[in-house]
Design a protein around this motif. Structure first.
Motif, mmCIF file in Angstrom:
data_model
loop_
_atom_site.group_PDB
_atom_site.id
_atom_site.type_symbol
_atom_site.label_atom_id
_atom_site.label_comp_id
_atom_site.label_asym_id
_atom_site.label_seq_id
_atom_site.Cartn_x
_atom_site.Cartn_y
_atom_site.Cartn_z
ATOM 1 N N UNK A 84 0.814 -1.215 0.000
ATOM 2 C CA UNK A 84 0.000 0.000 0.000
ATOM 3 C C UNK A 84 0.839 1.252 0.000
ATOM 4 N N UNK A 85 0.272 2.293 0.591
ATOM 5 C CA UNK A 85 0.922 3.600 0.635
ATOM 6 C C UNK A 85 2.272 3.494 1.345
ATOM 7 N N UNK A 86 3.330 3.945 0.688
ATOM 8 C CA UNK A 86 4.686 3.815 1.231
ATOM 9 C C UNK A 86 4.867 4.633 2.502
ATOM 10 N N UNK A 87 4.220 5.783 2.601
ATOM 11 C CA UNK A 87 4.321 6.623 3.794
ATOM 12 C C UNK A 87 3.763 5.879 5.008
ATOM 13 N N UNK A 88 2.596 5.264 4.859
ATOM 14 C CA UNK A 88 1.987 4.504 5.955
ATOM 15 C C UNK A 88 2.798 3.243 6.257
ATOM 16 N N UNK A 89 3.295 2.587 5.222
ATOM 17 C CA UNK A 89 4.115 1.390 5.426
ATOM 18 C C UNK A 89 5.400 1.750 6.176
#
Length: 192
Positions: A84-89
């Protein structure tokens, strides 16, 4: 010549001793990087001769303890959902990484004093690879800066994590909230 069952029993005893020694070294060095091999042998419940029969030098023992910590950390980190979203990961990866780094900061200090610098970096290849892949994905998604090379960004994340752990150990940074500070600092660096 010893019977096969006697050899198997000795081999099993040796494996148990090695596991106890590595476990004691990891725990002891995670508390105090200057823990002596005598203290580690005592914590493992073995004699000095047994310890040195399996680990010829302090460096060998420290490396085994660091490898054990890295294996355990890799088990934790490889189970994380980094899709998913790299920032959240990245937030998820940093929270788990912080726990591992905070627990092993003193052990890393011990390793850096007895192992060649290149060896410590080699042993951290898998965590660095995982971080680099996530940063590259974030760059492709446009959520992480692309004006700096990925290896440099990985190094910066490494420095922030280990720097924060050193500050906590020195009492200059409170342990509560350190994970949040690490995450904010890293995300700030990555998003520029």
């Amino acid at each position: 010549m010893a019977a096969p069952s006697a050899r198997s029993r000795r081999r099993a005893d040796a494996e148990r001793n090695i596991a106890r020694i590595v476990s004691a070294a990891r725990a002891s060095l995670s508390s105090d990087p200057n823990t002596t091999t005598d203290d580690i042998a005592q914590a493992a419940g073995v004699g000095r001769m047994t310890l040195y029969g399996h680990f010829r030098t302090r460096a060998d023992l420290v490396e085994a303890a660091l490898m054990d910590a890295l294996r355990a950390g890799d088990e934790t980190l490889s189970s994380l959902d980094l899709t998913g979203d790299a920032h959240e990961a990245m937030t998820r990866l940093l929270a788990s990484s912080w726990e591992i780094v905070a627990e092993s900061a003193a052990l890393l200090t011990a390793a850096e004093t007895v192992l060649p610098a290149g060896r410590v970096r080699e042993l951290h290849a898998e965590p660095a690879r995982r971080m680099a892949e996530l940063i590259r994905r974030g760059q492709e998604q446009g959520v992480f800066r692309a004006d700096l090379p990925t290896p440099w960004l990985v190094s910066l994340v490494h420095y922030i994590l280990h720097g924060a752990a050193s500050e906590v150990r020195a009492g200059r940074l409170p342990s509560h909230g350190a994970s949040d500070m690490v995450t904010k600092s890293v995300q700030s660096v990555l998003t520029g």
